[in-house]
Each structure stands twice: as structure tokens, then as C-alpha cells.
Design a protein around this motif. Structure first.
Motif, PDB file in Angstrom:
ATOM      1  N   LYS A   1      69.681   7.488  15.817  1.00  0.00           N
ATOM      2  CA  LYS A   1      69.432   8.889  15.522  1.00  0.00           C
ATOM      3  C   LYS A   1      68.251   8.977  14.575  1.00  0.00           C
ATOM      4  O   LYS A   1      68.172   8.245  13.599  1.00  0.00           O
ATOM      5  CB  LYS A   1      70.651   9.528  14.863  1.00  0.00           C
TER       6      LYS A   1
ATOM      7  N   GLU B   1      68.837  16.428  13.565  1.00  0.00           N
ATOM      8  CA  GLU B   1      68.538  15.361  14.508  1.00  0.00           C
ATOM      9  C   GLU B   1      67.344  15.750  15.378  1.00  0.00           C
ATOM     10  O   GLU B   1      67.290  16.856  15.916  1.00  0.00           O
ATOM     11  CB  GLU B   1      69.749  15.068  15.389  1.00  0.00           C
TER      12      GLU B   1
ATOM     13  N   GLN C   1      64.782  14.982  18.728  1.00  0.00           N
ATOM     14  CA  GLN C   1      64.828  14.432  20.078  1.00  0.00           C
ATOM     15  C   GLN C   1      63.427  14.460  20.667  1.00  0.00           C
ATOM     16  O   GLN C   1      62.541  15.166  20.182  1.00  0.00           O
ATOM     17  CB  GLN C   1      65.779  15.243  20.951  1.00  0.00           C
TER      18      GLN C   1
END
Length: 114
Positions: free
Chosen positions: A46, A54, A56
């Protein structure tokens, strides 16, 4: 070469068994090989921004402080928006393209999710 898995801390290949644990002769780390295999399956890498959100692949982030760039006459200014990031392994865990600077690696601790 050892038939045992390498050390999870230092990747030493010369590990040896001691009772039901494996031991690394270089860093003296002891671990249970069954627990490590389960942990590797359950944990995914992560990447968190400066606020703990988080990140991405494909996210847009904002630089939170002026970042000096080696070989460039000016820093990346705080508030610069970076679109379409790619997450990587390593110290600089964000690959991106910044207008006026080109391809670059950033640390996730210096950005926040937009």
C-alpha cells in the motif's frame, strides 16, 4: 544454495533451521516460515500519501511542498498537480510526468491525493 527461503529482512540466502524457526546468520532475524508465507499473500504494497490516504495507479496528486530537482534551475512548486501517477517499488514510489520537468520519481510523503 540453501533449500530454505531467504531472510525476509536482508534477503540473505544462507538461512538455517532452528527448532521450528528459520534463522538468518547475517542479521540474526528469526521467523516462522509458515507465517511469512501467509503474510506475503495477505499484504499488498500500500502506498499512502502525506494524509494517510491510499494511492492507486492513475490517481491525481498535489505536491505539498517545494521540491528541489537536481540539475534543474527551479524547484517543483507546492500546489503542482500531477495527473496519472504510476506506483512503483523503492524509495521514490511514484513515477509521473510533470509539465516543464518531464518524467520523474516522487516520494509519496510529499504529495496528497487530489
Amino acid at each position: 544454495m540453501s533449500e530454505f527461503s531467504p531472510c525476509p529482512k536482508c534477503n540473505c540466502e544462507y538461512t538455517y533451521p532452528s527448532d521450528n524457526l528459520l534463522v538468518c546468520p547475517e542479521c540474526f532475524y528469526e521467523w516462522n516460515p509458515e507465517e511469512v508465507e501467509v503474510d506475503e499473500v495477505n499484504t499488498s504494497a500500500k502506498v499512502l500519501d502525506s494524509n494517510g490516504n491510499e494511492l492507486q495507479d492513475g490517481d491525481t496528486v498535489v505536491v505539498i511542498k517545494d521540491l528541489p530537482v537536481k540539475g534543474a534551475p527551479k524547484p517543483i512548486k507546492a500546489g503542482t498537480k500531477v495527473k496519472n501517477i504510476r506506483l512503483t517499488d523503492g524509495d521514490h514510489n511514484i513515477d509521473c510526468k510533470i509539465d516543464g520537468f518531464g518524467a520523474m520519481g516522487l516520494k509519496s510523503e510529499f504529495v496528497r491525493k487530489a
